[in-house]
Write an enzyme that holds these catalytic residues in place. Structure first.
Site, PDB file in Angstrom:
ATOM      1  CG  ASP A   1      70.755  -4.711  72.450  1.00 17.28           C
ATOM      2  OD1 ASP A   1      71.988  -5.859  72.478  1.00 17.28           O
ATOM      3  OD2 ASP A   1      70.679  -4.360  73.597  1.00 17.28           O
TER       4      ASP A   1
ATOM      5  CG  ASP B   1      70.392  -3.386  77.862  1.00 11.30           C
ATOM      6  OD1 ASP B   1      70.967  -3.382  78.988  1.00 11.30           O
ATOM      7  OD2 ASP B   1      70.539  -3.508  76.846  1.00 11.30           O
TER       8      ASP B   1
ATOM      9  CG  PHE C   1      80.905 -14.681  90.359  1.00 13.91           C
ATOM     10  CD1 PHE C   1      82.069 -13.921  91.099  1.00 13.91           C
ATOM     11  CD2 PHE C   1      79.280 -14.125  90.718  1.00 13.91           C
ATOM     12  CE1 PHE C   1      81.933 -12.388  91.502  1.00 13.91           C
ATOM     13  CE2 PHE C   1      79.302 -12.460  91.036  1.00 13.91           C
ATOM     14  CZ  PHE C   1      80.741 -12.173  91.322  1.00 13.91           C
TER      15      PHE C   1
ATOM     16  CG  ASN D   1      66.632  -7.232  79.025  1.00  8.80           C
ATOM     17  OD1 ASN D   1      67.384  -7.616  76.868  1.00  8.80           O
ATOM     18  ND2 ASN D   1      67.977  -6.331  79.406  1.00  8.80           N
TER      19      ASN D   1
END
EC number: 7.6.2.1
Length: 1141
Positions: free
Chosen positions: A785, A371, A536, A788
């Site tokens: 960590d 990750d 955005f 997910n």
């Protein structure tokens, strides 16, 4: 319908299913199942050995393994209880009731306070804000630390008290549970005054379990998914039993040995009946058959004899191998937790081992999937540099310092901030001032800089939890401004860093009050009315705000990637800024460009009308909004660019480079945006500046994806000289994996580094699964960590959790947990290397010593008419693997260091020598097996020819009997296999000496004691006085020494030859280490400098054997050694700074 409860389960066993499920898992192992069959055979038929010889070791193995696995699952059970037992508040019967997380049911209204984690997937009903909005961080779910805004429907947003919520009558309809974190569709039907109001629900209404409430005092939400139906739980891959490559090799070897065993049993049975075809051997005068034996079925007798031979030779299958491996893994795992080099002082965290079954797999890793956020980075954005009106600045000690001459000064390195101290009372946005002027004097220059930081302070979605501005002084542009007093929460970590930087430089955003944005400019409060936010999106890659200045002017401030801003600019220092942006990117900084536009009243009225029409459209809303945004965000004046650093964890770049040198491919799998992920990959060394970066992004169809993959494959073939890196997003990856797996994998295999962005948790697991099942079947490691990352951690062969800032889900569900990414290097290169070498030697050695053990038994049958007479006493049969030869190999497998840990750490290329399970290759296996057979032949025939037919080795003229013959073979065997273990040992401690020589001594003491007493509880006294009689013969001693020397001499010659003429890289490293630091041959003899007699022989043996003894070694390591300059590992069990012997 029946809803699931709120219980989350990660454990494998319960109290009720532990015994049957664990027994089923254990008897899936070939050796365990085999010994169970042998034990049952011994119970059913008359066999030459007692059932205890198989049953007792089997019971011991099963019990030890069950205790170990039960303990590990009990730890997971405790972890589950912590999660399921967390207290929550639920609205029931008009009041708040405290209950446990596991008791939440679908339809319950749950109250969650600030900084608490959502215990289930909730639809937001209301918050402490009038508009029903709240902010959450989903760092533990998708790795993003930015804040996300969620809103309630207007009809429930006003219900801010428990009493009001108790009157709510509503029905929530939503889709079936699915794993996609970003997808949710439903509707809420609210009954008010006999009228039903239907409101659509989308992802902005859903609060995911595992996310944390921020910047909001409290919220109320209704549970729609609970327990294992929550999106977080659905993204957990069901945990399967992981098996290491070594264990798979063990099973292969066991099958080969099973074939050898069955072959020996069949040969023995056939030869027995061939021999007994002659009547004199079938029924000799001294062994007459009974009538029942004569009339019994020959087929049953054949089967019975076959099973009896099977039992007689069954010890060739080493059941004690499994219990030794279990002990080695369990005890060896403590070394990781005790290693001080893997201890992180700041967080007070040490390495944890959750599954000890995979220790040796750490030495076989070929792919690392990591990750990004929180694993490679610290989750801390820091403002570093900026470019304003073509001039580059960097922040030094809270002040902006120019790197070049400003328009009003020919001097470089002049802090423009200092020059602003005389303009504290300047009205920067006075009525009638023009924003389009070029700086022709100092005041205009100040306006440009001021406007740049105004854009930074206003163009964002940052929130403030509590406004405390009284202490903000009026001193200009000092670091004592707001960041220390204001707590900012942002939807993007970049926004937070930029707003904090602007505050340090005097433009302080102090919060929102309804539609009013308040900014303090050098201590003076200014209010801007927020008219519109142009959010955005990944297609535009920019965001904008339209504000009304205190002077009444309508301004558009735009912020975004340079590729989306610069083409829309018609003014400003475009070329200079573009050069500066490229320079920032080369430093690995995350860049954004800032621009603005001023509207006339007529322009703004047109814009406002178009925005209203697009936002209220029922069809093609997204397309219409995109068109309006494009109409608004044009004809911009460029203000400058910002450069923010996502701070990397310590030594990430060095660790990734070391992994690459070790032959390990590193893939980054992240949920972040493409630009962010690529920027971090460049800064951490995952991507090199010289790499050709290939992109597979925004693919819309299978055909488009296939065409793009074909183009990438052709580019790789054409540019095969240079290194390639691949960037792929989640959408394109789904298409690639659906129809074009082979082509995609072919592209990936030719890329030195791969980065996957915008990845859903299950997509990460699918990528790893794809690599695992590829033809090469490489060993994979996943490290992350957050929650997910749990799916990929569980999917990979080895899963490592980082104990970071995103909760403990990853650490709890991992096989190993460490505090920082940099610790991965020592975990693999040192611990993984040692564990693999140790267990590979352990496995081969066990098969070797059992071949030595049983082959003489097979040969003996040729001399006893295949009567199934055992060569060894039953006590020796039972204790050979349990007592006489077990401890030396166990201690070796725990303490062996064939090369110094610092050498392994500093030379990652040595990791390649053990990859692909090379130490357990078929070639090595056959060598050890052949060695075992050759030694067994020497034991048996050496003893046989020594004793002979008419030879007396006793002083009184007596002959040796069959038990003395078997004991002589057994004695030579115990000494030889123990000495063989001593030859394999490189790292000698007092424990090694104790168990190696102590095992031989124990055998002699035990045999003297066992054979010197008539034991009343033994049915036979075959061994009485046998061992004492054997040792009283000088010829027997000579035979023992001669056979041991003969067995080991050939082995020593082979080692000398291999090391001298075909040394491996590890042996070369041992030689280098020996020449530089080892002054004497360990443990056997010592050669002081200047000694002549055997000094040259000693030096030769040192070079050949590559031996190191802690008591004879003086090692020194320079402070420049990378990674770990001081080895504080518990692996070093004795002093390493002893004087030369």
């Amino acid at each position: 319908m029946r809803w699931l409860d709120g219980i989350t389960v990660s454990m494998d066993y319960t109290v009720w299913n532990f015994v049957p499920k664990n027994l089923f898992e254990q008897f899936r192992r070939v050796a365990n199942f085999y010994f169970l069959i042998i034990f049952l055979v011994q119970l059913m038929i008359d066999t030459p050995t007692s059932p205890v010889t198989s049953g007792l070791p089997l019971f011991f193995v099963i019990t030890v393994t069950a205790i170990k696995q039960g303990y590990e699952d009990w730890l997971r059970h405790i972890s589950d209880n912590e999660v399921n037992g967390a207290p929550v508040y639920v609205v029931r019967s008009g009041g708040l009731v405290t209950t446990r997380s596991k008791n939440i049911r679908v339809g319950d209204i749950v109250r969650v306070a600030k900084n608490e984690i959502f215990p289930a997937d909730l639809v937001l009903l209301s918050s402490d804000r009038l508009d029903g909005s709240c902010h959450v961080t989903t760092a533990s779910l998708d790795g993003e630390t930015n804040l996300k805004t969620h809103v309630a429907v207007p009809e429930t947003a006003v219900l801010q008290t428990v009493a009001n919520l108790d009157t709510l009558i509503a029905v929530v309809e939503c889709q079936q549970p699915e794993a996609d974190l970003y997808r949710f569709m439903g509707r809420m039907t609210i009954t008010q005054q006999m009228e039903e109001i239907v409101r659509p629900l989308g992802p902005e209404s859903l609060l995911l379990r595992g996310a944390r409430l921020k910047n909001t005092k409290e919220i109320f939400g209704v549970a729609v998914y609970t327990g294992m139906e929550t999106k977080m739980a659905l993204n957990y891959k069901s945990k399967s039993q992981k098996r290491s490559a070594v264990e798979k090799s063990m099973n292969t070897f066991l099958i080969i040995y099973l074939i050898i065993l069955i072959s020996e049993a069949i040969i023995s049975t056939i030869l027995k009946y061939t021999w007994q075809a002659e009547e004199k051997w079938d029924e000799p005068w001294y062994n007459q058959k009974t009538e029942h034996q004569r009339n019994s079925s020959k087929i049953l007798k054949f089967i019975s004899d076959f099973l009896a031979f099977l039992v007689l030779y069954n010890f060739i299958i080493p059941i004690s191998l499994y219990v030794t491996v279990e002990l080695q893994k369990f005890l060896g795992s403590f070394f990781i937790g005790w290693d001080l080099d893997l201890y992180h002082e700041e967080s007070d965290e040490k390495a944890q081992v959750n599954t000890s079954d995979l220790n040796e797999e750490l030495g076989q890793v070929e792919y690392v999937f990591t990750d990004k956020t929180g694993t490679l980075t610290e989750n801390e954005m820091q403002f570093r540099e900026c470019s304003i009106n073509g001039t580059k600045y960097q922040e030094i000690n809270g002040r902006l310092v120019s790197e070049g001459p400003t328009p009003d000064s020919s001097e470089g390195n002049l802090s423009y901030l200092t020059s602003l101290s005389h303009v504290n009372n300047l009205s920067h946005l006075a009525a009638g001032s023009s924003f389009r002027t070029s700086p022709e004097n100092g005041t205009e220059l100040i306006k440009e800089h001021d406007l740049f930081f105004k854009a930074v302070s206003l163009c964002h979605t940052v929130q403030i939890s509590s406004v405390q501005t009284d202490s903000i002084g009026d001193g200009p542009w000092q670091s004592s401004f707001a960041p220390a007093q204001l707590e900012y929460y942002a939807s993007s970590p970049d926004e937070k860093a930029l707003v904090e930087a602007a505050a340090r430089f005097g433009i302080v955003f102090v919060g929102n009050s309804g539609e009013i944005m308040e900014v303090k400019t050098l201590g003076k409060l200014e209010r801007y009315k927020l008219l519109h936010i142009l959010e955005f999106d990944p297609d535009r890659r920019r965001m904008s705000v339209i504000v009304q200045a205190p002077s009444g002017e309508k301004l558009l401030f735009v912020k975004g990637a340079e590729s989306s801003i610069l083409p829309e600019c018609i003014g400003g220092e475009i070329e200079k800024t573009k050069i500066h942006v490229d320079e920032f990117a080369l430093k690995g900084l995350r860049t954004l460009c800032m621009a603005y536009r001023q509207f006339t009243s007529k322009e703004y009225e047109e814009i406002n009308r178009r925005l209203f029409e697009a936002r209220t459209a029922l069809q093609q809303r997204e397309e219409k909004l995109a068109g309006v945004f494009q109409f608004i965000e044009k004809d911009l004046i460029l203000l400058g660019a910002t450069a923010v650093e996502d701070k990397l964890q310590d030594k990430v770049r060095e660790t990734i480079e070391a992994l690459r040198m070790a032959g390990i491919k590193v893939w980054v799998l992240t949920g972040d945006k493409h630009e962010t992920a690529v920027s971090v990959s460049l800064s951490c060394g995952h991507f090199h500046r010289t790499m050709n970066i290939l992109e597979l992004l925004n693919q819309k169809s299978d055909s488009e994806c296939a065409e793009k993959l074909g183009q990438l494959a052709r580019r790789i073939r054409e540019d095969h000289v240079i290194q390639h890196g691949l960037v792929v997003d989640g959408t394109s990856l789904s298409l690639a994996l659906r129809e074009h797996e082979k082509l995609f994998m072919d592209v990936c295999r030719h890329c030195s580094a791969v980065m996957c962005c915008r990845m859903a948790p299950l997509q990460k697991a699918k990528v790893i699964r794809l690599i695992k099942i590829s033809p090469e079947k490489p060993i994979t490691l996943a490290i992350g960590d957050g929650a997910n990352d749990v799916s990929m951690i569980q999917e990979a062969h080895v899963g490592i959790g980082i104990m970071g800032k995103e909760g403990r889900q990853a650490a709890r569900n991992s096989d190993y947990a460490i505090a920082r990414f940099k610790f991965l290097s020592k975990l693999l290169f040192v611990h993984g290397h040692f564990y693999y070498i140790r267990i590979a030697t352990l496995v081969q050695y066990f098969f070797y010593k059992n071949v030595c053990f049983i082959t003489p038994q097979f040969l003996y049958q040729f001399y006893c008419l295949f009567s199934q007479q055992t060569l060894y006493d039953s006590v020796y049969l039972t204790l050979y693997n349990i007592c006489f030869t077990s401890l030396p190999i166990l201690i070796y497998s725990l303490l062996e260091q064939h090369i110094d840990p610092h050498v392994l750490q500093n030379k990652p290329t040595l990791y390649r020598d053990i990859s692909k399970n090379r130490q357990l290759s078929m070639k090595t296996f056959l060598y050890w097996t052949t060695l075992g057979f050759s030694h067994a032949f020497i034991f048996f025939f050496g003893s046989y020819f020594l004793i002979g037919k008419d030879t007396s080795l006793l002083g009184n003229g007596q002959m040796f009997g069959n038990w003395t013959f078997g004991t002589l073979v057994f004695t030579v065997m115990v000494i030889t296999v123990t000495a063989k273990m001593a030859l394999e040992t490189h790292f000698w401690t007092w424990i090694n000496h104790l168990v190696t020589w102590g095992s031989i001594l124990f055998y002699f003491v035990f045999s003297l004691f066992y054979g010197g007493i008539l034991w009343p509880f033994l049915s036979s006294q075959n061994m009485y006085f046998v061992f004492i009689q054997l040792l009283s013969s000088g010829s027997a001693w000579f035979a023992i020494i001669l056979m041991v020397f003969t067995c080991l001499f050939l082995d020593i010659v082979k080692k000398v030859f291999d090391r001298q003429f075909h040394p491996t890289n590890i042996e070369k490293a041992q030689l280098t280490e020996t020449n530089s630091s080892i002054k004497c041959l360990d443990s056997m003899c010592c050669f002081s400098e200047g000694e002549t007699a055997c000094a040259s022989v000693g030096r030769m043996l040192e070079r050949v054997i590559g031996r190191c003894s802690p008591s004879h070694v003086s090692r020194s390591w320079s402070a420049s050694d990378p990674f770990y300059t001081n080895d504080r590992s518990i692996l070093t069990l004795s002093t390493m700074d002893s004087s030369t012997c």
